[in-house]
Design a protein around this motif. Sequence first.
Motif, PDB file in Angstrom:
ATOM      1  N   VAL A 175     -12.301   2.098  -0.067  1.00 46.15           N
ATOM      2  CA  VAL A 175     -11.736   1.064  -0.930  1.00 46.15           C
ATOM      3  C   VAL A 175     -12.795   0.033  -1.321  1.00 46.15           C
TER       4      VAL A 175
ATOM      5  N   CYS B 184      -6.996  -1.023  -5.078  1.00 46.51           N
ATOM      6  CA  CYS B 184      -6.858  -0.005  -4.038  1.00 46.51           C
ATOM      7  C   CYS B 184      -6.613   1.345  -4.681  1.00 46.51           C
TER       8      CYS B 184
ATOM      9  N   HIS C 204      -3.250  -3.653   8.077  1.00 45.28           N
ATOM     10  CA  HIS C 204      -3.102  -4.836   7.220  1.00 45.28           C
ATOM     11  C   HIS C 204      -2.438  -5.989   7.981  1.00 45.28           C
TER      12      HIS C 204
ATOM     13  N   ARG D 282     -11.408  -2.238   8.258  1.00 48.66           N
ATOM     14  CA  ARG D 282     -10.211  -1.871   9.016  1.00 48.66           C
ATOM     15  C   ARG D 282     -10.431  -1.860  10.521  1.00 48.66           C
TER      16      ARG D 282
ATOM     17  N   THR E 282       0.828  -1.201   0.000  1.00 49.74           N
ATOM     18  CA  THR E 282       0.000   0.000   0.000  1.00 49.74           C
ATOM     19  C   THR E 282       0.866   1.255   0.000  1.00 49.74           C
TER      20      THR E 282
HETATM   21 MO   LIG Z   1      -5.388  -0.134   0.281  1.00 48.67          MO
END
Ligand SMILES: [Mo]
Length: 762
Positions: free
Chosen positions: A343, A175, A647, A641, A145
């Motif tokens: 996203v 993304c 992540h 998230r 990312t």
């Molecule tokens: Mo992302």
Amino acid sequence: MDSEALSTAYAGLEKVATQDDPGQRKWTWEEDGFTVIRSSARTGPGCHDNCGILMYVKDGKLEKIEGDPENPYNQGRLCPRCLAAKEMIYHKDRLMRPLKRAKSERGKNTFEPCTWDEAYDIIDREMKAVVNKYGGKAIYVTQGTGRDINGYGPLMAQCFGSPNYGMGFLSGEGCYAPRLFSTGLKAGNMFVCDYSQFFPERYDDPRWEKPEYILIWGNNPVVANSDGTLGHWIVECMKRGSKLIVIDPKLTWLAGRADVWLQVRPGTDSALALALCNIIIEKGLEDTDFIDRWTYGFDEFKEHVKQYTAESVAEICGVDAALIEEAAVKIGRARSACLQWGVTIDHTSEGFITGMACFDLMAVTGNYEKPGTMLAARACFGVGVTWMPDPNAWEEIPNLIADENEIMNNDYPAVRAMHAISQDMILKSMETGEPYPIKACWIQTNNPLSCMGAQPQRILPALQSMDFNVVVDLFMTPTALACADVVLPAVSFAERPGLTGHQPYTLTALAKAIEPLGDTKSDQRIIYEMSERFTGVKMPWDDEEGFYDFVLRKTDFSYQDMKERTWAYPEFEYNKHEKGLLRPDGSPGFATRTGRYQFYSPEMQYFGLSPLATFEEPPESPVSSPELAKEYPLVLSSGARLWGLFHSEHRQSPSMRRMHPQPLARIHPDTAKDYGIKSGDWIMIENQLGTCKMMAEVTVTIKRGMVSADHGWWFPERGADDGTYFGTLESNINTLMPMRPGKSGLGNSYKSQLCQIRKIEE
Ligand SMILES: [Mo]
Ligand SMILES: Nc1nc2c(c(=O)[nH]1)N[C@H]1C(S)=C(S)[C@@H](COP(=O)(O)OP(=O)(O)OC[C@H]3O[C@@H](n4cnc5c(=O)[nH]c(N)nc54)[C@H](O)[C@@H]3O)O[C@H]1N2
Ligand SMILES: Nc1nc2c(c(=O)[nH]1)N[C@H]1C(S)=C(S)[C@@H](COP(=O)(O)OP(=O)(O)OC[C@H]3O[C@@H](n4cnc5c(=O)[nH]c(N)nc54)[C@H](O)[C@@H]3O)O[C@H]1N2
Ligand code: SF4
């Protein structure tokens, strides 16, 4: 955005004046026995955002990190991850020296330390062997990312001679790229909501007005602070009277505070956006002045959206028709509104088209370039390389790419037009050698096996079949353990200089607070030292600060200037389309081919796609694949998230792990009851592609009939010796996600799949 549009995004911005006066601002001072260093935190460990921090150092050790109250970007606020960054920076598992391993040992914990020289020698030799046999295009340079160094990945790729640089194994470029390309086609630029972030004085700037309505669409910004938007900006607008409309299958903190909450079935957002447009037009609430002066193809659009009635779309999305009408009227009547999208838009197979539909809603209501609406986002001082690829960033550096057209994207017209690579094609090429072989990987800030890639059960053998792999990371990740022949240890944000401009409001500097731990190096240094070694050509700088002087070469700043002032805000103007500030020739309008906002995008015909935004069911859904849905009746969304985890990061951080000890799958109580599941039960989530073990969390916040599963899980506490790569394939929701985009190539299925669940009897 195509490369022409990208160049426009940088053109003529270099010498823009600054808005803020650095005055007496200091970048370092002494306080209570500490040396304080002012900086920004845009890289691991922690995030890909850009918050202003103060690092407190004593005897060469970082003792604490606090939010910088003077930095207009975050005004002193920090997330738990930045506050606990020390746990990651000084973690016992951090990689401290380069490692090498025999290819025959891949997957085994048999790495040996080596010097940087030896590591570079091995990489030079092995990459050249691949280039000699298959050409530079056989090297795949990946990044994760968007951290600050992502702009420098293309430098590594061009020095290896490969056009194949991209976000490692992210199916459908899912993304931001789908959203960026849709806005590029529609409006010639990327556009972001106006929360006063373009002004150093923020909410007090007299030019600014709050948005009357903020549409929070498939986004959870108070947790994610995604794409350079901090959640507390929205909260500050709410305190000043902004109202919310939230489109989310989950009752998020913001949804609980919305005027209207539309709890959609995952993957149906495009239908909803088009219905909102239709209702607004039917009720005569469209902005006719904006439409007449600045848009193209409205009449066709108006006819086209008539099929998306409140009733039919209520049925598709699984929400109440009256609520859709209410939302439409509120948006249509609002003095100003903006679209805060997430996203999620990219995580449905035709994400690119969903993005178009959402943007049309803003155009129907004329919400562009006025205070509190959507504002064109262009590189600060022309330094785009800190937040998105800049076609001109490395023009003076050796470029060994034999043929730019060999970029891997032929199967997907929109990906080709974007000049991006198709990660889905790359994986196929690794498996089949078609259309040409990929034989080596340079994987940096990226953990595709645990996080970024779909179908990791395919990625694992594909990576293990390569001639050569390098991983650059702060930790031994499942990906590195499974496939790397050389692992290079990178530093954290505290240990290096840097430049960041996540989103185009402010350019900021990272300042080094402590020396690199052990024998680690900064990512940018690794990239340019390796580039020099491979090409045999000296780069036009001598050290890291010189590297940043090069990045800033077209501006009036040096790195030292930036470090001393820490942030710089370029001058800002509203109504740029009226003033001729968006088009390269200085004429009024939008930077599209028609010069207008395009309800009807002629370019789409070249891609074999409808020039008007449409709705398509996701390929796997109760409607499009009823047979499959008999076996897998629940809709699966993944990756929403979480506060303490970025992540696949932070699984080693004790305090973040206390917040998130286990991988969770959230289910509504009614659905849980159907399956005899209660909170805390271990469950197996299954579909036609794979299985994944998680703990159930039964909660009324989730829509009935769906599962919302965590992503990015692995278990560093298991150690590297049991042959499971830290258990990363056991609780990996991506084993259920196809590595397959939609027709355009832009968009994946990470938030719109099917599954079933069963309790695991222990
Ligand atoms: Mo992302
Ligand atoms: N199922 C599902 N899967 C998803 C998603 C989802 O919603 N659902 N989201 C997707 C999205 S949007 C994205 S962007 C991807 C993210 O996927 P990735 O970017 O691959 O994920 P991360 O875990 O953030 O980062 C990978 C690695 O970068 C390392 N790292 C961090 N900072 C640095 C640094 O400064 N230098 C170096 N060299 N290494 C660093 C970390 O230690 C980590 O091992 O995941 C995707 N995967
Ligand atoms: N703490 C933390 N912050 C992060 C990250 C992280 O891993 N951790 N990752 C970063 C990255 S790379 C990204 S891309 C951003 C992403 O951040 P966001 O864009 O906020 O994405 P998510 O949190 O995945 O999903 C947002 C919301 O979409 C909802 N949703 C799920 N499916 C659908 C659907 O089909 N339609 C609609 N309308 N809503 C749906 C979810 O319930 C969730 O509330 O976050 C960034 N920030
Ligand atoms: S959003 Fe949070 S984790 Fe990211 S830089 Fe800002 S404070 Fe740090």
